[in-house]
Write a protein that holds these residues in place. Structure first.
Motif, PDB file in Angstrom:
ATOM      1  N   THR A  65     -25.646  53.351   1.990  1.00 12.76           N
ATOM      2  CA  THR A  65     -25.798  52.279   2.998  1.00 12.76           C
ATOM      3  C   THR A  65     -24.990  51.027   2.691  1.00 12.76           C
ATOM      4  O   THR A  65     -25.060  50.046   3.432  1.00 12.76           O
ATOM      5  N   SER A  72     -31.960  53.358  11.585  1.00 13.37           N
ATOM      6  CA  SER A  72     -32.273  53.439  10.155  1.00 13.37           C
ATOM      7  C   SER A  72     -33.454  54.368   9.949  1.00 13.37           C
ATOM      8  O   SER A  72     -34.513  54.173  10.547  1.00 13.37           O
ATOM      9  N   ASP A  75     -26.687  56.151  11.006  1.00 15.28           N
ATOM     10  CA  ASP A  75     -26.210  54.783  10.788  1.00 15.28           C
ATOM     11  C   ASP A  75     -26.909  53.884  11.789  1.00 15.28           C
ATOM     12  O   ASP A  75     -27.137  54.294  12.931  1.00 15.28           O
ATOM     13  N   ASN A  76     -27.259  52.679  11.340  1.00 18.28           N
ATOM     14  CA  ASN A  76     -27.920  51.762  12.278  1.00 18.28           C
ATOM     15  C   ASN A  76     -26.944  50.762  12.889  1.00 18.28           C
ATOM     16  O   ASN A  76     -27.338  49.854  13.604  1.00 18.28           O
ATOM     17  N   THR A  80     -18.107  49.740   6.644  1.00 19.24           N
ATOM     18  CA  THR A  80     -17.628  48.363   6.507  1.00 19.24           C
ATOM     19  C   THR A  80     -16.108  48.289   6.470  1.00 19.24           C
ATOM     20  O   THR A  80     -15.500  47.499   7.191  1.00 19.24           O
ATOM     21  N   LEU A 134     -15.831  48.546  -4.033  1.00 22.56           N
ATOM     22  CA  LEU A 134     -14.438  48.704  -3.601  1.00 22.56           C
ATOM     23  C   LEU A 134     -14.303  50.059  -2.915  1.00 22.56           C
ATOM     24  O   LEU A 134     -14.910  51.050  -3.355  1.00 22.56           O
ATOM     25  N   THR A 135     -13.497  50.101  -1.871  1.00 20.03           N
ATOM     26  CA  THR A 135     -13.381  51.318  -1.059  1.00 20.03           C
ATOM     27  C   THR A 135     -12.986  52.568  -1.857  1.00 20.03           C
ATOM     28  O   THR A 135     -13.621  53.624  -1.707  1.00 20.03           O
ATOM     29  N   SER A 153     -15.966  54.003  -3.591  1.00 20.10           N
ATOM     30  CA  SER A 153     -16.989  54.586  -2.714  1.00 20.10           C
ATOM     31  C   SER A 153     -16.577  55.993  -2.313  1.00 20.10           C
ATOM     32  O   SER A 153     -17.400  56.911  -2.300  1.00 20.10           O
ATOM     33  N   ASP A 212     -21.012  51.485  -2.474  1.00 23.72           N
ATOM     34  CA  ASP A 212     -21.457  50.125  -2.801  1.00 23.72           C
ATOM     35  C   ASP A 212     -22.941  50.032  -3.161  1.00 23.72           C
ATOM     36  O   ASP A 212     -23.341  49.194  -3.956  1.00 23.72           O
ATOM     37  N   ILE A 223     -17.249  55.139   4.068  1.00 22.53           N
ATOM     38  CA  ILE A 223     -16.392  56.102   3.361  1.00 22.53           C
ATOM     39  C   ILE A 223     -17.215  57.003   2.426  1.00 22.53           C
ATOM     40  O   ILE A 223     -16.989  58.217   2.349  1.00 22.53           O
ATOM     41  N   ALA A 224     -18.229  56.416   1.770  1.00 20.14           N
ATOM     42  CA  ALA A 224     -19.048  57.208   0.829  1.00 20.14           C
ATOM     43  C   ALA A 224     -19.849  58.267   1.591  1.00 20.14           C
ATOM     44  O   ALA A 224     -19.787  59.465   1.272  1.00 20.14           O
ATOM     45  N   LYS A 239      -9.325  43.025   8.066  1.00 21.74           N
ATOM     46  CA  LYS A 239      -8.921  41.832   7.296  1.00 21.74           C
ATOM     47  C   LYS A 239      -7.419  41.843   7.035  1.00 21.74           C
ATOM     48  O   LYS A 239      -6.731  40.842   7.236  1.00 21.74           O
TER      49      LYS A 239
HETATM   50  C1  LIG Z   1     -14.711  41.316   4.428  1.00 19.17           C
HETATM   51  C2  LIG Z   1     -14.567  42.427   3.434  1.00 19.17           C
HETATM   52  C3  LIG Z   1     -13.325  42.747   2.935  1.00 19.17           C
HETATM   53  C4  LIG Z   1     -13.186  43.780   2.016  1.00 19.17           C
HETATM   54  N1  LIG Z   1     -11.948  44.062   1.547  1.00 19.17           N
HETATM   55  C5  LIG Z   1     -11.783  45.073   0.675  1.00 19.17           C
HETATM   56  C6  LIG Z   1     -10.492  45.431   0.213  1.00 19.17           C
HETATM   57  O1  LIG Z   1      -9.491  44.809   0.579  1.00 19.17           O
HETATM   58  N2  LIG Z   1     -10.382  46.460  -0.638  1.00 19.17           N
HETATM   59  C7  LIG Z   1     -11.478  47.175  -1.069  1.00 19.17           C
HETATM   60  O2  LIG Z   1     -11.317  48.119  -1.855  1.00 19.17           O
HETATM   61  N3  LIG Z   1     -12.720  46.843  -0.658  1.00 19.17           N
HETATM   62  C8  LIG Z   1     -12.889  45.821   0.211  1.00 19.17           C
HETATM   63  N4  LIG Z   1     -14.142  45.525   0.660  1.00 19.17           N
HETATM   64  C9  LIG Z   1     -15.283  46.329   0.174  1.00 19.17           C
HETATM   65  C10 LIG Z   1     -15.349  47.660   0.951  1.00 19.17           C
HETATM   66  O3  LIG Z   1     -15.428  47.400   2.323  1.00 19.17           O
HETATM   67  C11 LIG Z   1     -16.568  48.460   0.493  1.00 19.17           C
HETATM   68  O4  LIG Z   1     -16.477  48.669  -0.890  1.00 19.17           O
HETATM   69  C12 LIG Z   1     -16.666  49.821   1.186  1.00 19.17           C
HETATM   70  O5  LIG Z   1     -16.619  49.690   2.575  1.00 19.17           O
HETATM   71  C13 LIG Z   1     -17.960  50.495   0.778  1.00 19.17           C
HETATM   72  O6  LIG Z   1     -18.067  51.742   1.385  1.00 19.17           O
HETATM   73  P1  LIG Z   1     -19.520  52.438   1.459  1.00 19.17           P
HETATM   74  O7  LIG Z   1     -19.318  53.696   2.198  1.00 19.17           O
HETATM   75  O8  LIG Z   1     -20.119  52.453   0.122  1.00 19.17           O
HETATM   76  O9  LIG Z   1     -20.401  51.435   2.320  1.00 19.17           O
HETATM   77  P2  LIG Z   1     -20.150  50.896   3.801  1.00 19.17           P
HETATM   78  O10 LIG Z   1     -18.759  51.085   4.255  1.00 19.17           O
HETATM   79  O11 LIG Z   1     -20.713  49.526   3.799  1.00 19.17           O
HETATM   80  O12 LIG Z   1     -21.041  51.868   4.692  1.00 19.17           O
HETATM   81  C14 LIG Z   1     -22.423  51.794   4.708  1.00 19.17           C
HETATM   82  C15 LIG Z   1     -22.911  52.195   6.086  1.00 19.17           C
HETATM   83  O13 LIG Z   1     -24.331  52.289   6.026  1.00 19.17           O
HETATM   84  C16 LIG Z   1     -24.877  51.706   7.191  1.00 19.17           C
HETATM   85  N5  LIG Z   1     -26.252  51.287   6.905  1.00 19.17           N
HETATM   86  C17 LIG Z   1     -26.680  50.215   6.196  1.00 19.17           C
HETATM   87  N6  LIG Z   1     -28.034  50.198   6.160  1.00 19.17           N
HETATM   88  C18 LIG Z   1     -28.453  51.283   6.856  1.00 19.17           C
HETATM   89  C19 LIG Z   1     -29.709  51.802   7.168  1.00 19.17           C
HETATM   90  N7  LIG Z   1     -30.838  51.213   6.766  1.00 19.17           N
HETATM   91  N8  LIG Z   1     -29.784  52.935   7.912  1.00 19.17           N
HETATM   92  C20 LIG Z   1     -28.657  53.552   8.353  1.00 19.17           C
HETATM   93  N9  LIG Z   1     -27.426  53.089   8.081  1.00 19.17           N
HETATM   94  C21 LIG Z   1     -27.320  51.981   7.331  1.00 19.17           C
HETATM   95  C22 LIG Z   1     -23.945  50.567   7.513  1.00 19.17           C
HETATM   96  O14 LIG Z   1     -24.021  50.197   8.889  1.00 19.17           O
HETATM   97  C23 LIG Z   1     -22.581  51.171   7.148  1.00 19.17           C
HETATM   98  O15 LIG Z   1     -21.973  51.792   8.249  1.00 19.17           O
HETATM   99  C24 LIG Z   1     -14.326  44.502   1.591  1.00 19.17           C
HETATM  100  C25 LIG Z   1     -15.600  44.178   2.084  1.00 19.17           C
HETATM  101  C26 LIG Z   1     -15.710  43.160   2.998  1.00 19.17           C
HETATM  102  C27 LIG Z   1     -17.080  42.830   3.542  1.00 19.17           C
END
Ligand SMILES: Cc1cc2nc3c(=O)[nH]c(=O)nc-3n(C[C@H](O)[C@H](O)[C@H](O)COP(=O)(O)OP(=O)(O)OC[C@H]3O[C@@H](n4cnc5c(N)ncnc54)[C@H](O)[C@@H]3O)c2cc1C
Ligand SMILES: NC(=O)c1ccc[n+]([C@@H]2O[C@H](COP(=O)([O-])OP(=O)(O)OC[C@H]3O[C@@H](n4cnc5c(N)ncnc54)[C@H](O)[C@@H]3O)[C@@H](O)[C@H]2O)c1
Length: 451
Positions: A138, A113, A35-36, A42, A312-313, A316, A304, A15-16, A51
Motif C-alpha cells: 500500500t 480498501s 486499490d482505494n 504513486t 524508491l521505485t 519496490s 514502500d 509497482i510493488a 514530477k
Molecule cells: C512526489 C514524489 C516523487 C517521487 N519521486 C521519486 C523518484 O524520482 N524516484 C524514485 O525512485 N522514487 C520516487 N518517489 C517514491 C516512489 O514513488 C515510491 O517509492 C513508489 O511509488 C513506491 O511504490 P509502491 O508500489 O511500494 O507503492 P505505491 O506506488 O505508493 O502504491 C501503493 C498503492 O496502494 C494503494 N493503497 C494505499 N492504501 C490502500 C488501502 N488501504 N487499500 C487499497 N489500496 C491502498 C495506493 O492508492 C497506491 O496505489 C517519489 C514519491 C513521491 C510522493
C-alpha cells in the motif's frame, strides 16, 4: 454476505503490488488486487513520472537563466497550463492502462480498501474474501502534521496539480520532495521558503555536497530557515500565515500556499492489521528477509510499506518480484539489501550510491577520499553552473569504490556508472583505463580519481 477465495490477494496497485499480481497470475495462481485510489500507484500517477515531466520545464528555465547575456536574449515563456496538459497526457492513461493490463491476465480487481477480519480473511466491497496469501503493497502517504490549522496544508499531489505557479510558497521539510518542488517552483518565479526542523537539509546525503546544493538553491531564490518548530497555520485573505518557533522566538511568515513535505508514513491505517496479527510500526509492516510478515506467515509486504524497503521505485519493483517468487516457491528468494543509487532531481542534481564517509570509515580500515569542488571545470563553466562537486570513497586495500556522492547537473546519470563500478568491483585503476565520450560528466570521473 457473499464469500470468495483466491490464491493471492494483493492490496495496492503500485509497482510493488502490480509486480506480485502479474507474476503470480502468469504462474497459474488465481489473483485479486485492490486499490482505494486510481490504479497504478504513486510513481506513475502522482510521484516520479509526473514530477519529472514538470521538472524538465524548470530545468529549461534554469538553463536559460544561466546563459542569459551569454547568448540567450530572452528567457523562454513557459505556459504552465500547457505544461499541465502535457503532463496529463501521461497520467490520464495510467489507471485504465493498469487495469487493462491486469484484466488481460485474468486478475480480479477491487476498488476499495479491504479490512482484515481474521488472519486469512478480509472484508471488501461487501464480500468476505479469503486467500492463501495476502500481500500488503500500500505504499506511503504524507506524514500528517498535528498542528493547529493543519487543514490548510497541501501535499505533493497538490504541487503536481497546481493550476498556476503561485506567487509564493512555503515547504515544511527539506527532504527530497521539499527540495525538488522548491527548486521547481522557484525557477519559475515563485518566492519559495523552506522551513526545516533541524540544522540541515537532506540528512541522508553527504553534508559537504548538501551545503553546496543549499547555497546553489539560495542563488535561485529559495530561502531556507533551519531549526524551526512549526506551531500553527492561519488563513488570511489571500495568504496563509505560518507561525513557528525559531530558537526560542515566535516568528511568522506568509505565503499563498503551504506544503507539508515533512516525510511519508506507511499507508496501513485503513487495513485493521491487528485483527490479522500483523505487526507494523512507523517503518512499515514488519517483515523478514523473505518479506514475509514476522507475525503472520500468510502475509507478505513489499515496496514502500515494508519495513525492509527504502521508498524508491526500483526497490519496490524488486521487492514485488521477490514476494511473487516466495509465494510461487516458499522461501526461494531473499531481499539482501542491494546497492541502491538515488538522486535528488534539483539543479544541480545530488546523487549518491554506496557508503557514506562515516559508514565507510567504520567498515574499512583505510579509506581513501577523493573529494573536490570542481565548479571551475569545463563542464560546469560551459553552462555557467555555480556548483559541481564530488566525494568518492575507495577501499585503499582493494582499490575498489565503496561510496560515491556527486553534485552536478547530470549526476542522476553519472551515478549509474559508479553503481556499475561498485557492483562489479571495478577498481579505480581499471575504471580509469576506460575511454569515455568527451566532453562528458562521465569522463570527468577519471580526473576526479587522480591521485
Ligand atoms: C512526489 C514524489 C516523487 C517521487 N519521486 C521519486 C523518484 O524520482 N524516484 C524514485 O525512485 N522514487 C520516487 N518517489 C517514491 C516512489 O514513488 C515510491 O517509492 C513508489 O511509488 C513506491 O511504490 P509502491 O508500489 O511500494 O507503492 P505505491 O506506488 O505508493 O502504491 C501503493 C498503492 O496502494 C494503494 N493503497 C494505499 N492504501 C490502500 C488501502 N488501504 N487499500 C487499497 N489500496 C491502498 C495506493 O492508492 C497506491 O496505489 C517519489 C514519491 C513521491 C510522493
Ligand atoms: N528523487 C527521488 O528519488 C525521490 C523524490 C521524492 C521522494 N522520494 C522518496 O520519498 C521519500 C519521502 O520523501 P520526503 O521528502 O517526503 O521525506 P524526507 O524524509 O526525505 O524529508 C522530510 C524532511 O522533513 C523534515 N521534517 C520532518 N518533520 C518536520 C517538521 N515538523 N517541520 C519541519 N521539517 C520537518 C525532515 O527533517 C526531513 O528533512 C524519500 O525518502 C525518498 O525515498 C524519492
Amino acid at each position: 454476505m457473499k464469500s470468495k477465495h483466491y490464491d493471492v490477494f494483493v492490496i495496492g496497485s503500485g509497482i510493488a503490488g502490480q509486480t506480485v499480481a502479474k507474476l503470480c497470475s502468469e504462474n497459474g495462481l488465481s489473483v485479486a488486487i485492490s486499490d482505494n485510489r486510481a490504479f497504478g500507484g504513486t510513481c506513475a500517477n502522482r510521484g516520479c513520472d509526473p514530477k519529472k515531466i514538470l521538472l524538465q520545464f524548470s530545468d529549461l528555465a534554469h538553463k536559460s537563466n544561466q546563459l542569459t547575456g551569454l547568448g540567450i536574449k530572452k528567457a523562454p515563456k513557459i505556459s504552465w497550463k500547457d505544461v499541465q496538459s502535457f503532463k496529463k497526457k501521461f497520467t490520464k492513461k495510467i489507471p485504465k492502462g493498469t487495469e487493462n493490463s491486469l484484466s488481460d491476465l485474468g486478475i480480479s480487481m477491487y476498488h476499495q480498501s479491504p479490512k482484515f477480519i481474521a488472519n486469512n480473511k478480509v472484508e471488501v466491497e461487501g464480500k468476505h474474501v479469503t486467500a492463501d496469501y495476502f500481500v500488503i503493497a500500500t505504499g506511503k502517504i504524507p506524514r500528517p502534521l498535528n498542528i493547529e490549522g493543519h487543514k490548510f496544508l497541501k501535499v505533493s499531489d497538490d504541487v503536481l496539480n497546481l493550476k498556476k505557479v503561485p506567487k509564493s510558497a512555503i515547504f515544511i521539510g527539506a527532504g527530497y520532495i521539499g527540495l525538488e518542488f522548491a527548486y521547481m517552483l522557484s525557477v519559475l518565479g515563485c518566492k519559495v521558503t523552506i522551513l526545516q526542523k533541524d540544522s540541515e537539509a537532506l540528512s541522508q546525503f553527504d553534508s559537504f555536497l548538501v551545503e553546496k546544493l543549499v547555497k546553489s538553491l539560495k542563488t535561485k531564490g529559495v530561502e531556507f530557515i533551519f531549526n524551526v518548530d512549526v506551531k500553527s497555520i492561519e488563513k488570511l485573505k489571500k495568504n496563509f500565515k505560518v507561525n513557528y518557533d525559531s530558537e526560542g522566538t515566535l516568528k511568522s511568515i506568509k505565503s499563498r500556499q503551504v506544503f507539508n513535505t515533512s516525510g511519508r508514513i506507511p499507508a496501513i491505517e485503513e487495513l485493521d492489521l491487528s485483527l490479522a496479527s500483523i505487526e507494523a510500526n512507523d517503518t512499515g509492516v514488519e517483515v523478514d528477509f523473505y518479506l514475509q510478515s514476522t507475525t503472520n506467515p500468510l502475509v507478505y509486504a513489499c515496496g514502500d510499506v515494508s519495513s525492509k524497503s527504502l521508498p524508491l521505485t526500483p526497490l519496490s519493483g524488486l521487492q514485488g518480484y521477490i514476494v511473487a517468487h516466495n509465494i510461487i516457491k516458499e522461501k526461494s528468494k531473499k531481499f539482501e539489501n542491494p546497492l541502491v543509487p538515488s538522486n535528488v532531481f534539483t539543479q544541480p542534481n545530488l546523487a549518491s550510491v554506496g557508503y557514506s564517509e562515516s559508514e565507510a570509515k567504520k567498515r574499512y580500515k583505510n579509506i581513501k577520499i577523493y573529494q573536490g569542488d570542481v565548479s571551475h571545470w569545463f563542464n560546469a563553466k560551459k553552462s555557467n553552473e555555480d556548483a559541481y562537486a564530488y566525494k568518492i570513497l575507495v577501499n585503499e586495500r582493494t582499490d575498489e569504490i565503496v561510496g560515491a556522492h556527486i553534485l552536478s547537473p547530470e549526476a542522476n546519470e553519472t551515478i549509474n556508472i559508479l553503481t556499475l563500478a561498485i557492483n562489479n568491483k571495478i577498481t579505480v585503476s581499471a575504471l580509469k583505463k576506460h575511454i569515455f565520450t568527451y566532453p562528458s560528466y562521465t569522463n570527468d570521473l577519471k580526473t576526479m580519481l587522480k591521485d
